[in-house]
Scaffold this motif. Sequence first.
Motif, PDB file in Angstrom:
ATOM      1  N   HIS A 119    -120.670  48.622  42.694  1.00 29.25           N
ATOM      2  CA  HIS A 119    -119.485  48.788  41.855  1.00 29.25           C
ATOM      3  C   HIS A 119    -118.990  50.212  42.059  1.00 29.25           C
ATOM      4  CE1 HIS A 119    -120.235  44.972  39.831  1.00 29.25           C
ATOM      5  NE2 HIS A 119    -121.508  45.331  39.734  1.00 29.25           N
ATOM      6  N   ASP A 159    -110.452  43.230  45.974  1.00 26.83           N
ATOM      7  CA  ASP A 159    -111.870  43.450  46.210  1.00 26.83           C
ATOM      8  C   ASP A 159    -112.493  43.955  44.909  1.00 26.83           C
ATOM      9  OD1 ASP A 159    -114.399  44.396  46.961  1.00 26.83           O
ATOM     10  OD2 ASP A 159    -113.718  44.859  48.986  1.00 26.83           O
ATOM     11  N   HIS A 160    -113.279  43.113  44.256  1.00 26.23           N
ATOM     12  CA  HIS A 160    -113.777  43.409  42.914  1.00 26.23           C
ATOM     13  C   HIS A 160    -114.872  44.480  42.893  1.00 26.23           C
ATOM     14  CE1 HIS A 160    -111.304  40.273  41.290  1.00 26.23           C
ATOM     15  NE2 HIS A 160    -111.831  39.373  42.107  1.00 26.23           N
ATOM     16  N   ARG A 161    -115.282  44.945  44.067  1.00 25.89           N
ATOM     17  CA  ARG A 161    -116.232  46.054  44.094  1.00 25.89           C
ATOM     18  C   ARG A 161    -115.570  47.367  43.680  1.00 25.89           C
ATOM     19  NH1 ARG A 161    -118.259  45.133  50.168  1.00 25.89           N
ATOM     20  NH2 ARG A 161    -116.019  44.789  50.325  1.00 25.89           N
ATOM     21  N   LYS A 211    -112.745  49.814  41.553  1.00 23.78           N
ATOM     22  CA  LYS A 211    -111.835  50.089  40.455  1.00 23.78           C
ATOM     23  C   LYS A 211    -111.125  51.403  40.755  1.00 23.78           C
ATOM     24  CE  LYS A 211    -114.554  47.770  36.849  1.00 23.78           C
ATOM     25  NZ  LYS A 211    -115.264  47.939  35.554  1.00 23.78           N
TER      26      LYS A 211
END
Length: 210
Positions: free
Chosen positions: A19, A41-43, A45
């Motif tokens: 993350h 890409d949810h990795r 923020k």
Amino acid sequence: MRDGTLWSRNIDQIPASWHITLTDLSSGMLDDVRRNIREADHRFKFLVADAQAIPFHNSEFDVVIANNMLYHVPDIPKAISEIYRVMKPDANFYASTMSKKHLQEIEQIVTSFDPSIKVLDPIMERFEFGNGDDILSACFSEIKLIRYEDHMIVNDIQPLLNYMTSTPMNARSILIGSKLDKFRTFLHQILERDGVIHITKDSGFFNAKK
């Protein structure tokens, strides 16, 4: 953070379980990063944040990276303290920078042509190899310096000219018109005399462990 190239170039090597929070003081810079990294890409923020007042709780991160940016921060000790605060126990901090020798030949060449011209921004001297350990030691006791062995061999003057006139110093405003033509001739004479122009690169990073 610049444009997120560090992450976009290595996107396929990043584990799915990671993350990653990418921050910058500039919202425009974050927009550039979003374009280079798939926002779906949810990795990742993205957050506008000031390194002097990091908007996270204590002990949240396993790794913090400051990529060639600490010398721009107005209060570097405050930023170091904030970085230390948000790191978990045994976490690692990586702060990339350079030494005063980095690209020194560029400044020497342009100064020999006209001592009033400046290319390299002295702001990097606020956090560099010579003082970085002392600055970090206010919070960290385990600090290592890793230097890259590298150099440039220049045999084409145009990329060198492009770089010299791209920095925020005064070369871009002085090297214009006939002055630029004379400087171009000056560089050609150096190449004819020496064959190539050797440019020192002395960059790397500090690794500090909490």
